[in-house]
Design a protein around this motif. Sequence first.
Motif, PDB file in Angstrom:
ATOM      1  N   GLN A  56      -7.356 -34.245 -33.036  1.00 40.41           N
ATOM      2  CA  GLN A  56      -6.300 -34.821 -32.200  1.00 40.41           C
ATOM      3  C   GLN A  56      -5.868 -33.850 -31.111  1.00 40.41           C
ATOM      4  O   GLN A  56      -5.662 -34.248 -29.956  1.00 40.41           O
ATOM      5  N   ARG A  57      -5.754 -32.589 -31.460  1.00 42.61           N
ATOM      6  CA  ARG A  57      -5.361 -31.581 -30.476  1.00 42.61           C
ATOM      7  C   ARG A  57      -6.391 -31.487 -29.361  1.00 42.61           C
ATOM      8  O   ARG A  57      -6.040 -31.369 -28.182  1.00 42.61           O
ATOM      9  N   GLU A  92      -6.542 -20.334 -34.971  1.00 40.76           N
ATOM     10  CA  GLU A  92      -6.469 -21.614 -34.269  1.00 40.76           C
ATOM     11  C   GLU A  92      -7.832 -21.980 -33.692  1.00 40.76           C
ATOM     12  O   GLU A  92      -8.631 -21.113 -33.363  1.00 40.76           O
ATOM     13  N   PRO A  93      -8.117 -23.281 -33.561  1.00 39.42           N
ATOM     14  CA  PRO A  93      -9.428 -23.707 -33.031  1.00 39.42           C
ATOM     15  C   PRO A  93      -9.549 -23.416 -31.537  1.00 39.42           C
ATOM     16  O   PRO A  93      -8.565 -23.408 -30.803  1.00 39.42           O
ATOM     17  N   VAL A  94     -10.773 -23.175 -31.103  1.00 40.35           N
ATOM     18  CA  VAL A  94     -11.073 -23.020 -29.680  1.00 40.35           C
ATOM     19  C   VAL A  94     -11.445 -24.391 -29.137  1.00 40.35           C
ATOM     20  O   VAL A  94     -12.293 -25.088 -29.700  1.00 40.35           O
ATOM     21  N   ILE A  95     -10.798 -24.796 -28.053  1.00 40.04           N
ATOM     22  CA  ILE A  95     -11.021 -26.120 -27.474  1.00 40.04           C
ATOM     23  C   ILE A  95     -11.798 -25.973 -26.175  1.00 40.04           C
ATOM     24  O   ILE A  95     -11.410 -25.197 -25.293  1.00 40.04           O
ATOM     25  N   ARG A 155      -4.421 -23.112 -20.953  1.00 39.40           N
ATOM     26  CA  ARG A 155      -5.747 -22.482 -21.020  1.00 39.40           C
ATOM     27  C   ARG A 155      -5.740 -21.342 -22.040  1.00 39.40           C
ATOM     28  O   ARG A 155      -6.728 -21.141 -22.764  1.00 39.40           O
ATOM     29  N   HIS A 156      -4.644 -20.609 -22.094  1.00 42.82           N
ATOM     30  CA  HIS A 156      -4.488 -19.519 -23.061  1.00 42.82           C
ATOM     31  C   HIS A 156      -4.596 -20.052 -24.493  1.00 42.82           C
ATOM     32  O   HIS A 156      -5.306 -19.481 -25.325  1.00 42.82           O
ATOM     33  N   LEU A 157      -3.923 -21.162 -24.767  1.00 37.84           N
ATOM     34  CA  LEU A 157      -3.941 -21.739 -26.110  1.00 37.84           C
ATOM     35  C   LEU A 157      -5.297 -22.359 -26.438  1.00 37.84           C
ATOM     36  O   LEU A 157      -5.771 -22.264 -27.579  1.00 37.84           O
ATOM     37  N   GLY A 212      -7.894 -20.362 -28.141  1.00 33.69           N
ATOM     38  CA  GLY A 212      -7.641 -19.980 -29.527  1.00 33.69           C
ATOM     39  C   GLY A 212      -6.649 -18.848 -29.676  1.00 33.69           C
ATOM     40  O   GLY A 212      -6.343 -18.424 -30.785  1.00 33.69           O
ATOM     41  N   ASN A 213      -6.143 -18.343 -28.554  1.00 29.16           N
ATOM     42  CA  ASN A 213      -5.187 -17.234 -28.566  1.00 29.16           C
ATOM     43  C   ASN A 213      -3.768 -17.796 -28.536  1.00 29.16           C
ATOM     44  O   ASN A 213      -3.358 -18.387 -27.534  1.00 29.16           O
ATOM     45  N   PHE A 214      -3.022 -17.621 -29.615  1.00 25.31           N
ATOM     46  CA  PHE A 214      -1.663 -18.155 -29.701  1.00 25.31           C
ATOM     47  C   PHE A 214      -0.610 -17.052 -29.628  1.00 25.31           C
ATOM     48  O   PHE A 214       0.526 -17.262 -30.040  1.00 25.31           O
TER      49      PHE A 214
END
Length: 261
Positions: A111-112, A197-200, A163-165, A168-170
């Motif tokens: 979903q993300r 976190e997943p890389v999108i 773009r940062h998120l 995968g970098n939170f």
Amino acid sequence: MFFKRSRFCGALWATERGDCPFSSTGYYSLSGFTHHPISEIDPRHPTEIVTQNLLESLAAENDRQRKTALGEARRMAQQCALKRHHAICQSSIRSSAERAMHYGFFASDAQRTELWQAAYRLYHELTESGHYTPDKIGRISGWSEITCRRWLEFTKAEFAFLRHLMSGNFSTEGFPRHMLVRLGHEYFDLPPKPGGEPVIAIPTITAEMSLEIEELEADSATESKMDEVDDGEDNTNAIEGSELQNAPPPETPKIEQLCLF
């Protein structure tokens, strides 16, 4: 998830990052689920308040709102793909992008991905397409040049945050607190995911935009042909009776049979 009792009955809180079925913010107030006065604490056990039916109804409503946000962002991207940006207020585009980004935090990885890729397309349209420069924004909105520049700077900051998120970098260093709270709510106050976190993947803009244009233009052409047929029927009704009597009989249409198997 845990239930925290309060003078307003209580509330549900997410205890970890990731998918939160009952709320897109990781928090849900249950103040409307008590019949006791505000001055009295609801004596019921938490399991009597937070029932299975309640959780299922909250999850269904949260899922409906998430799908609505995704559909809205995709429709907005299609309008931009058709070069109708001149008729779309920049604030409407950013609002759709922010909503899609917001619903992507307490969601599943799949979903993300859908939500944030849709938000990426809209932020890209606002900041990198060249269609929304300060002077063009001013003509659309009537804002002053300073206001337009500040609005665009803040939009670029949100795009950089997205773009940062997506990488995968939170980590939140370098990003203002008000942006974290407005877009991610309580997400960054929770402990990091053990597995990260997943890389999108960054969506490809040009190819997908071209495909959307072809599909929408085909729909538009079909509608035009249907309108022409309707106009032809109206004109036939306008022909006088004498002309209809003298008109040659219609030809019997040829019927072709298609072999589908």
